[in-house]
Write an enzyme that holds these catalytic residues in place. Structure first.
Site, PDB file in Angstrom:
ATOM      1  CD  GLU A   1      51.824  14.079  58.302  1.00 27.34           C
ATOM      2  OE1 GLU A   1      52.854  14.178  59.036  1.00 27.34           O
ATOM      3  OE2 GLU A   1      50.735  13.193  58.288  1.00 27.34           O
TER       4      GLU A   1
ATOM      5  CE  LYS B   1      30.214  14.542  61.991  1.00 21.75           C
ATOM      6  NZ  LYS B   1      29.316  14.868  60.898  1.00 21.75           N
TER       7      LYS B   1
ATOM      8  CG  ASP C   1      31.163  13.097  58.243  1.00 21.09           C
ATOM      9  OD1 ASP C   1      32.144  13.921  58.591  1.00 21.09           O
ATOM     10  OD2 ASP C   1      30.065  13.307  58.922  1.00 21.09           O
TER      11      ASP C   1
ATOM     12  CG  HIS D   1      58.957  14.473  58.928  1.00 17.62           C
ATOM     13  ND1 HIS D   1      57.421  14.854  58.677  1.00 17.62           N
ATOM     14  CD2 HIS D   1      58.598  13.421  59.659  1.00 17.62           C
ATOM     15  CE1 HIS D   1      56.484  14.152  59.075  1.00 17.62           C
ATOM     16  NE2 HIS D   1      57.203  13.381  59.833  1.00 17.62           N
TER      17      HIS D   1
END
Lengths: 374, 374, 374, 374
Positions: free
Chosen positions: B77, B206, B281, B369
């Site tokens: 990004e 999660k 993770d 951006h």
């Protein structure tokens, strides 16, 4: 001299190596293809994730086409690829998975401030009445973007507006930001209403929310399979009834007891690995964690199982997918549209759910992790 | 012949290349160090993420030590590293960030089934009374694990138990699964209560949940800074008042309007990049998205800003951190404990919040951006 | 002999008095008007709640009409009427409150079961295509009902449909149940899809939910006022800044820390008392608890404050409003439509928020409760 | 002359009658017993709710005592009492319901402001270390109150503290407010930390929240029954399997699809009617709406069903229970403690769930409402 003064990855690595008395050889050697359009400031190199492949997975998609897909997964979590693979096997033996997909739209949700309730509601009406006007302006910012609709919620002086865009083959968050900026400028000029923030957490981007669960974002996807009892026994080493009990106690009642927005076993594991492999924005893993798995034991004793993901932000062009190595992973799948990619993801998620629920049902989770795990 | 019959990454790539008529050169060349303990089945190679570095960031940590940290971030990004970097600059000019950390514990939450309410409550008492006994057994499964406490919720025939472990320098999810399996076996034998699922979504692993928001999971971390008005003006190109208005409209009211568990600007962006760089993770990015940013304009006109992350699952050994390239990234940070690593993460998240909120306040998000983006 | 065999309130009371050796004189004497259409089985008499009146409250409503309203409140909680009354005083001194209202519709949300994803989506399309047909049938069940729209969400084999009705002057839950039953019968016959439950918690009736918060239910209402600093000081005995700090810490940050769907000080207190007085269904108090209060200190130092209630289920005919004593209370207000009644409620809720927030800001809550409380 | 100048209910009614040209005869005649300790300012009389009675309901409570209870319910909703009554009948034929209860405590949750993270955490430790000191002071404010424990969450400069009190036979919210005020004064003096608000929505009082769902508030209660298949058929006119399907689709999946904190059929209906009859605070109906119903078809085909209410705020003395007419209703139940009362409530809620789920399963909901309804 500081890091800010250095201009190449080599210089930055050397600086850090000297300062911290460390070696960054692997990071340095992990060079991407020189043609890669890398968008990462202060670059020092790259990092690696091991990539495995699961499948084939037989999918009957929304357009009634049957295909077999291989699914690249990048992960450091042992057992994950094996688990998805086992799910694929069970699905294939059962005739494949049926999937469906629906474009909700990539959204941006600015917040405006008015003088109060009346003006807020008047502004809402203005937005509805000027939709075509705003759409025309927004679509000038890119040939790949269509403004689909807008939704408004007012709260005192605050007006939250959610713009939904079709961004074609791209996930499109950047396009959408630029198009919304254009819209906001138009609004400030034409409606004389002040924008407080281009992104007002009504998009809502990269956060787990009920708004996205209920309205959807990006794409909604579904996948399902009917696993014959015999396959549950032989491939999954458990019974439909045992698997059902785990699903009910874990995915529904357990999730409810925890105040969860994810009523599933482990969507996120599969989504994170799939996103890392295929160049999606890893921060969107959060949104992919929403959704619900359902199971039912049919009258003939077979097991129905489905997944529903209301908020999948995914693309096949743009962003990380531009990197050559991500293009390679995408070529393994061979999806011709973002919708097809989303359906493959849903199929992979279904495979992951089947396998983990079975593993919990037969009581083998700890053993598997002991053997394949870290 | 299918993929399942093949035994090397080379064979698997060749198979896929022929079948799909594609090239997987980059995936194939992305070989990890041969000493790497790779845990990924059906390996076909690796994938790459570009890595940049932000910082230095001056942190006054919980143990009252001041250090300057460089923060590796792996992302595709554009603008993210630059954004965190700008936040670091503003923080450093303001004297640094104060951080704090607290171990909550890595949790596993099995679900048991009883004959009904009375037995459920009796079982809950049994668990409390047999804590030392269970602890002793659990801690035999690893020398790195301590059972800290347990919590129970009963609902009819269902009993959900949450075991909290100190897993030392590791995030420890695998360790915890194995230790809980041992506990479950002990319970089934000694208390004669059936375990329905080793993982009953009461861990809850999660998924975005209020349980984890309220009770915490892994580690709770905080970071704060006081940015003088002058620095807000000069480095962040906005005013404390404008930044405050964006925070209130976006992070609080906007998040509430959306039913969000993240009352922040973009924790997830920083967490995903930090996790990818340092071998955490990636599925735990979901949990890191929870939390709240606060700001306040102090009487002298300076800007107070803080972040609170109740659910950070992180480690410096085990899992993905074993890969040599991840060790290199960790060496850039140089954290000696998971808690120190978590504090650096909190500092980086704070920098990210400061920069994005300022960018929204000055109205430059879309421009940035457009320039740095994809 | 059991209670079931008895046919009059007198007999039932006598039975209970003998059995339990108690006296039920007051319950027995609390007879409603003999013309009252009482819908309560196994009647033994009535219960009483003390009723006070707050106001006048000056309201500038959505139709730009200014009126002064008196607000009947039935409660056993000391300080509540006094608190609302103080809020009314502050509002009136400030020129009154501006309110707005919007009909969302009374909803019923049955759940259907299909053979799977494809059929679920096909059924959804069928519903959209047959809207006029379903509407026609539904509206035959009552001359007071209009089917406004429907919304569908599919999840595997489950299809949830939300029907929105305009029920004219009634809250209309019963009408809506009967109309939806008609729709369901039509669907089962014409589309051959089985309805699992007429009420599938997608209405969602009498539960606190994000669906209702985000989409609204019944009516959405807003009320606001600008309280001059001088009035805050003199009537409310605090300062705008102090009140703002309490609002921020309590209604926004505190509610977020608690995982709340109510971002307010005490909407429920006012709603429960208003509903009890005016014959609304007390179980709908739950839905009225949703919503958000906002405040802002304006540039001139005055205090802006607003309330937003997205889920107000209210009526001026039908249900409890048929009781003569409830009609009397409604006549005190004199609202000619449910929307007007909802706006008065919003004004009363605003008055309650102003007063409690001020009380907390000046630190007098405990004292007041000690003096006026139970 | 305004309402504020008037001093008696008669004068106030006369004023309103003249002003609005209305009659308030019934409100005026609804006089409570002259010995009633009425706490309602600006009194104009009373309002009435019809009261019916359901039962007997056979309960085996937590102390292993079996009793039969009659349950007074005040409501204007036709079919409610009949519905609970039918549930009682099914339960009694099945041998009764087993209930359990647990005191969580009546809570108050003030919010404090510090200079930042370090001071916030230091203050948290101070609170833990000074618990006995604070307890001693708090308990001097009433002989009926015990401070059980405290819990703290810090977020930047904000410190939220939740004090849990045992308020003996009273619901105790007022007592708790006064005791917490005392604690806050002690803290401000001894720890030099400023309290922003005595009630910081961390109590969290009268709002639907995950904090209360997960931690509980007031009392946690459970009730369960095993209904033989034959009774399901004959009394409830449906089958265990049909009822189970409705429960799954509505209470679990439907509630999850709606983002609900109530995973049940209609707890609130029963709670509102029970609270109105027995003098509880009607605003606490909101909290009672939280909780979950579970069902399971046992191996012998019988139906297990349970309810779990984590947040029941209830008392047998104080507040509205002081009114003589409420005492009469309480005497019908005859509970000797708030815990016993809560268990009866849970039993009544269970009866309501059984009956409504059966009604939805047999498809008779609309018909019943048509016949008994408004």
């Amino acid at each position: 001299m500081t890091l800010r003064d250095l201009i190449s990855p080599e210089q930055r690595r050397e600086f850090l190596e000297k300062l911290k008395k460390i070696h960054l050889n692997n990071i340095g050697k992990t060079l991407m293809d020189k043609n890669d359009p890398i968008h990462c400031e202060n670059l020092i190199g790259g990092t690696i994730l091991p990539m495995g492949v699961a499948g084939p997975l037989k999918i009957l998609n929304f357009k009634f086409q049957i295909s077999n897909y291989y699914i690249p997964l990048a992960t450091t979590e042992g057992a994950l690829v094996a688990s998805v693979n086992r799910g694929c096997k069970a699905i294939n033996f059962s005739g494949g998975t049926t999937t469906a997909v629906e474009l909700v739209g990539t959204t941006r949700g600015p917040v405006f401030e008015t003088a109060g309730i009346k003006e807020s509601l008047k502004f809402r009406d203005w937005l509805d009445n000027n939709f075509s006007f705003l759409k025309k302006g927004a679509e000038k910012t890119s040939s790949h973007i269509k403004l689909m609709k807008l939704g408004t919620r007012t709260n005192g002086r605050y007006v939250y507006v959610r713009f939904y865009f079709d961004t074609s083959k791209a996930m499109g968050m950047n396009m959408v930001t630029i198009a919304t900026q254009k819209i906001v400028e138009t609004i400030e000029k034409a409606a004389k209403i002040k924008c407080l923030s281009l992104a007002g957490n009504f998009d809502i981007d990269k956060k787990p929310t009920w708004l996205n669960f209920i309205f959807g974002r990006g794409r909604r996807v579904w996948a399902e399979a009917i696993i014959p009892e015999k396959i549950v026994n032989e491939v999954l080493k458990t019974t439909p009834s045992r698997l059902y009990d785990v699903w009910l106690a874990k995915c529904l009642i357990g999730s409810a007891m925890s105040g969860s927005l994810g009523f599933n076993a482990h969507y996120t594991n599969v989504i994170a690995a799939f996103f890392a492999a295929t160049g999606q924005d890893l921060a969107h893993v959060v949104e992919g964690s929403l959704g619900m798995t359902t199971t039912k034991i049919l009258e003939n004793g077979n097991l129905y199982i489905s997944v529903y993901l209301p908020d999948v932000m995914i693309g096949i062009v743009g962003g990380g997918t531009k990197l050559i190595i991500k293009k390679e992973a995408l070529s393994i799948i061979g999806a011709k549209s973002s919708s097809e990619l989303a359906e493959v993801l849903a199929g992979a998620v279904l495979a992951g759910e089947i396998s983990l629920l079975a593993s919990l049902a037969e009581g083998s989770l700890a053993k598997t992790h002991d053997r394949l795990g870290r």
